[in-house]
Design an enzyme around this catalytic site. Structure first.
Site, PDB file in Angstrom:
ATOM      1  N   GLY A 250       0.765  -1.242   0.000  1.00  0.00           N
ATOM      2  CA  GLY A 250       0.000   0.000   0.000  1.00  0.00           C
ATOM      3  C   GLY A 250       0.791   1.284   0.000  1.00  0.00           C
ATOM      4  N   GLU A 292       4.070  -6.750   1.409  1.00  0.00           N
ATOM      5  CA  GLU A 292       3.356  -7.103   0.173  1.00  0.00           C
ATOM      6  C   GLU A 292       3.175  -5.933  -0.779  1.00  0.00           C
ATOM      7  OE1 GLU A 292       0.156 -10.552   1.249  1.00  0.00           O
ATOM      8  OE2 GLU A 292      -0.507  -8.476   1.254  1.00  0.00           O
ATOM      9  N   PRO A 293       4.239  -5.264  -1.168  1.00  0.00           N
ATOM     10  CA  PRO A 293       4.072  -4.115  -2.065  1.00  0.00           C
ATOM     11  C   PRO A 293       3.736  -4.543  -3.493  1.00  0.00           C
ATOM     12  CG  PRO A 293       6.393  -4.577  -1.743  1.00  0.00           C
ATOM     13  CD  PRO A 293       5.645  -5.515  -0.834  1.00  0.00           C
ATOM     14  N   GLY A 294       2.905  -3.786  -4.151  1.00  0.00           N
ATOM     15  CA  GLY A 294       2.597  -4.011  -5.564  1.00  0.00           C
ATOM     16  C   GLY A 294       2.963  -2.769  -6.347  1.00  0.00           C
ATOM     17  N   ARG A 332      -7.845   4.141 -14.806  1.00  0.00           N
ATOM     18  CA  ARG A 332      -7.747   4.656 -13.439  1.00  0.00           C
ATOM     19  C   ARG A 332      -8.360   6.046 -13.248  1.00  0.00           C
ATOM     20  NH1 ARG A 332      -3.269   5.523 -11.174  1.00  0.00           N
ATOM     21  NH2 ARG A 332      -3.999   5.089  -9.089  1.00  0.00           N
ATOM     22  N   CYS A 363     -16.098   5.326 -27.205  1.00  0.00           N
ATOM     23  CA  CYS A 363     -17.393   5.989 -27.320  1.00  0.00           C
ATOM     24  C   CYS A 363     -17.979   6.143 -25.929  1.00  0.00           C
ATOM     25  CB  CYS A 363     -18.307   5.169 -28.203  1.00  0.00           C
ATOM     26  SG  CYS A 363     -17.517   4.804 -29.761  1.00  0.00           S
ATOM     27  N   GLU A 364     -17.431   7.068 -25.172  1.00  0.00           N
ATOM     28  CA  GLU A 364     -17.731   7.180 -23.747  1.00  0.00           C
ATOM     29  C   GLU A 364     -17.131   8.508 -23.301  1.00  0.00           C
ATOM     30  OE1 GLU A 364     -19.063   4.764 -20.483  1.00  0.00           O
ATOM     31  OE2 GLU A 364     -18.533   3.736 -22.321  1.00  0.00           O
TER      32      GLU A 364
HETATM   33  C1  LIG Z   1      -3.444  -4.876  -3.665  1.00  0.00           C
HETATM   34  C2  LIG Z   1      -2.856  -5.595  -2.514  1.00  0.00           C
HETATM   35  C3  LIG Z   1      -1.531  -5.394  -2.174  1.00  0.00           C
HETATM   36  C4  LIG Z   1      -0.644  -4.408  -2.895  1.00  0.00           C
HETATM   37  O1  LIG Z   1      -1.080  -3.100  -2.739  1.00  0.00           O
HETATM   38  P1  LIG Z   1      -0.217  -1.904  -3.378  1.00  0.00           P
HETATM   39  O2  LIG Z   1      -0.965  -0.687  -3.014  1.00  0.00           O
HETATM   40  O3  LIG Z   1      -0.175  -2.141  -4.834  1.00  0.00           O
HETATM   41  O4  LIG Z   1       1.127  -1.960  -2.732  1.00  0.00           O
HETATM   42  C5  LIG Z   1      -1.016  -6.123  -1.130  1.00  0.00           C
HETATM   43  N1  LIG Z   1      -1.771  -7.016  -0.459  1.00  0.00           N
HETATM   44  C6  LIG Z   1      -3.059  -7.228  -0.747  1.00  0.00           C
HETATM   45  C7  LIG Z   1      -3.831  -8.222   0.012  1.00  0.00           C
HETATM   46  C8  LIG Z   1      -3.655  -6.527  -1.786  1.00  0.00           C
HETATM   47  O5  LIG Z   1      -4.935  -6.730  -2.055  1.00  0.00           O
END
Ligand SMILES: *Cc1c(COP(=O)(O)O)cnc(C)c1O
Length: 433
Positions: A250, A292-294, A332, A363-364
């Protein structure tokens, strides 16, 4: 202008570069729209997390790449090479990870409604850890594990009751959430006790994820504090000490010059001080910590290149710059009014004299990349770059208006390669019977 990140620059021709490669040439070679990613920027961020997690939490700490942010086989290979774990949220992500040869023991399987097929697929491939969302799912996993004669390692998703002050569509850790069991309502303790009664699941620990695109350190510190305390409560009430604590992802990413930079190592250090301090003071064994970074691993690495098709000034209203992509490749703005930085890649050093709405080709009317965006003067045929599109763009892409999805091009050390090829019109009809 401010290009936000070091892997973006301007070359002698006055063109935007990514990882040292000319974006105008990349657009000519691969066509537009196209997602271009600097592979070294992704690897560097993974290394930052790995180093910070180990230094702050201990050598056994493991960051997972939350692969929903950007999912294709190549990204799992990169994560494997860097020594990361991964978080998958669906059978499709698991399948992709397996096709890439990602080690199943380092996969954490998430999701608030795992289907029977998902559970079977995950067990078939030997997924290391399930992150269990709810009671029905817990009992279903127990039944499947029993039928197979295995013991499945699990974490329980807990809602710590934190409002991270981010967009409500990406806030996930408050009591009123579709995710997990809340401590406040007693449901978290109830599911812990139920898990401990099962014969074929091993409760390894607890998980939380408070939300996404968070710049304030406080929600992360609060999560570390609340979750560590809950481990102590479980020990006191159940006589069972959890070995693992997953603090989720997050962390925020700058999308515009007005977003502040994030010191990822500092946030991790602050979380670790809280967890360690509490464990020492209360005689709890320090759990193995998972992060858990994405977004913060991949967002900055990516840009999207488009070709400008028209510039329409409506006197007294606004100027629309239309590009050859839009909400199908980047939904987004339509979803959460996300802000982006855009520039004309063939003249990024020209002054940004215009204020425009960048529109897609669907078309939106809501098909916009952004409104009120500063931009260089532009015309049909220019290459327009949108920055910071590495996360939740390709992953969220659709074929709306029957537009083929753009390719993902990885650049590294002066070499570009196609990681995901552009969809063809044949691809679009391949499942039509
Ligand atoms: C989406 C998600 C993440 C990653 O969140 P980011 O904001 O992208 O870092 C980690 N853990 C869980 C369970 C998620 O759903």
């Amino acid at each position: 202008m401010n290009l936000l990140y070091n892997h973006l620059s301007v070359n002698e021709q006055g063109h935007l570069t990514i990882g040292g490669m000319d974006t105008v040439e990349l657009a000519a070679t691969y066509g537009t729209p196209a997602y271009i990613m600097d592979e070294n920027a992704i690897r560097n961020q993974m290394q930052t997390y790995l180093r910070a997690a180990r230094e702050s939490f201990g050598a056994d700490a493991l960051p997972l790449y939350a692969s929903k942010a950007l999912c294709f086989t190549g990204i799992y290979r990169i994560a494997a090479e860097e020594g990361m774990g991964v978080d998958c949220v669906s059978g499709g992500e698991l399948y992709t990870a397996r096709a890439a040869g990602f080690p199943a023991s380092r996969i954490y399987f998430h999701g608030n409604n795992k289907t029977v097929r998902d559970i079977n697929d995950a067990m078939d491939m030997g997924v290391g850890t399930f992150v269990v969302d709810n009671t029905e799912e817990l009992l279903s996993i127990e039944a499947h594990a029993a039928a197979r004669g295995i013991t499945q390692r699990i974490l329980l998703r807990i809602s710590p009751g934190i409002d991270p002050h981010t967009h409500k569509a990406i806030s996930t850790g408050s009591v009123d959430s579709k995710f997990g069991s809340a401590i406040e309502t007693g449901q978290a303790m109830a599911i812990v006790k139920l898990a401990l009664e099962q014969q074929h699941v091993k409760l390894a620990g607890i998980h939380c994820h408070v939300g996404s695109q968070i710049f304030d350190n406080e929600p992360f510190k609060a999560a570390a504090d609340i979750m560590t305390r809950f481990i102590a409560v479980i020990k006191a009430e159940c006589g069972y000490e959890l070995e693992e604590l997953n603090l989720g992802g997050g962390l925020g990413v700058p999308y515009t010059e007005y977003d502040r930079e994030v010191d990822y190592a500092a946030v991790i250090r602050e979380m670790a001080e809280i967890t360690k301090g509490f464990c020492v003071a209360n005689g709890i064994k320090m759990p193995r910590v998972i992060l858990e970074p994405g977004r913060s691993l991949v967002a900055a690495a990516g840009i999207t290149l488009y070709t400008v098709g028209s510039v329409k000034e409506i006197p007294g209203f606004r100027t629309y710059v239309s590009v050859d992509g839009g909400m199908p490749d980047n939904p987004r703005y339509a979803l959460y009014q996300s802000r982006y930085t855009a520039l004309i890649a063939n003249c990024p050093n020209a002054p940004r004299t215009e204020r425009v709405t960048i529109a897609g080709r669907c078309c939106e009317s809501g098909d916009l990349i952004g409104e009120d965006m500063p931009l260089q003067a532009t015309k049909r045929g220019d290459i327009l770059a949108v920055l910071t599109t590495g996360a939740y763009n390709f992953a969220m892409a659709s074929n709306y208006n029957r537009l083929p999805r753009p390719p993902v091009i990885l650049v590294r050390d002066g070499v570009a390669r196609v990681a995901v090829r552009r969809e063809s019109y044949e691809d679009l009809i391949k499942n039509d019977l």
